[in-house]
Write a protein that holds these residues in place. Sequence first.
Motif, short mmCIF file in Angstrom:
data_model
loop_
_atom_site.label_atom_id
_atom_site.label_comp_id
_atom_site.label_asym_id
_atom_site.label_seq_id
_atom_site.Cartn_x
_atom_site.Cartn_y
_atom_site.Cartn_z
N PRO A 35 48.43 37.13 39.67
CA PRO A 35 47.79 38.05 40.62
C PRO A 35 48.31 37.85 42.04
CG PRO A 35 46.15 36.78 39.37
CD PRO A 35 47.48 36.20 39.07
N ASN A 36 48.25 38.93 42.81
CA ASN A 36 48.62 38.85 44.22
C ASN A 36 47.53 39.53 45.06
OD1 ASN A 36 49.09 41.62 44.08
ND2 ASN A 36 51.31 41.45 44.26
N VAL A 42 41.97 45.27 44.80
CA VAL A 42 41.46 46.22 43.80
C VAL A 42 40.27 45.63 43.06
CG1 VAL A 42 42.03 47.37 41.61
CG2 VAL A 42 43.61 47.49 43.54
N ILE A 43 40.36 44.37 42.67
CA ILE A 43 39.27 43.75 41.92
C ILE A 43 38.02 43.63 42.78
CG2 ILE A 43 38.56 41.58 40.83
CD1 ILE A 43 41.64 41.42 39.95
N ALA A 44 38.19 43.23 44.03
CA ALA A 44 37.03 43.13 44.92
C ALA A 44 36.39 44.50 45.12
CB ALA A 44 37.44 42.54 46.26
N ILE A 67 41.94 45.95 34.58
CA ILE A 67 42.44 44.83 35.38
C ILE A 67 41.28 44.06 36.00
CG2 ILE A 67 42.86 45.81 37.69
CD1 ILE A 67 45.68 44.59 37.53
N ALA A 68 40.24 44.76 36.39
CA ALA A 68 39.05 44.08 36.92
C ALA A 68 38.40 43.24 35.82
CB ALA A 68 38.07 45.11 37.49
N ALA A 69 38.35 43.75 34.61
CA ALA A 69 37.78 43.00 33.49
C ALA A 69 38.65 41.78 33.16
CB ALA A 69 37.64 43.90 32.27
N ARG A 70 39.99 41.96 33.16
CA ARG A 70 40.90 40.83 32.90
C ARG A 70 40.71 39.72 33.93
NH1 ARG A 70 44.74 44.73 31.88
NH2 ARG A 70 45.85 44.45 33.85
N SER A 71 40.35 40.10 35.12
CA SER A 71 40.22 39.10 36.18
C SER A 71 39.16 38.06 35.88
CB SER A 71 39.91 39.79 37.52
OG SER A 71 38.57 40.24 37.56
N ALA A 76 40.30 31.98 39.53
CA ALA A 76 40.20 32.38 40.93
C ALA A 76 39.27 33.57 41.14
CB ALA A 76 41.58 32.70 41.49
N PHE A 77 39.21 34.44 40.17
CA PHE A 77 38.35 35.61 40.26
C PHE A 77 36.98 35.33 39.65
CE2 PHE A 77 42.63 37.53 40.31
CZ PHE A 77 42.55 38.15 41.55
#
Length: 84
Positions: A35-36, A42-44, A67-71, A76-77
Amino acid sequence: MWLVRVDCLRSQVGQGLEAIEAQTPETGWFGGSTPNGADAAVIASMDFLATISGFPDRSIAPRVIAIAARSQAHAAFATTHPNA
């Protein structure tokens, strides 16, 4: 009047998500194998939207939602998620 404004805001958020969806990778992260900053932003944003309103509708941006679910599998997420 307020409902008109809410509809307008939902439309704006939906259009923004559609634009992000077009750039979102189907697998992995915006940063490739790790992740970058784009992923974090996007996740936040997705976590915020889901927390305050239950929005967005999954049909609008399925890759963004994925991608939010993968986080949540990434330490870190997962440790900073509102429900952690």
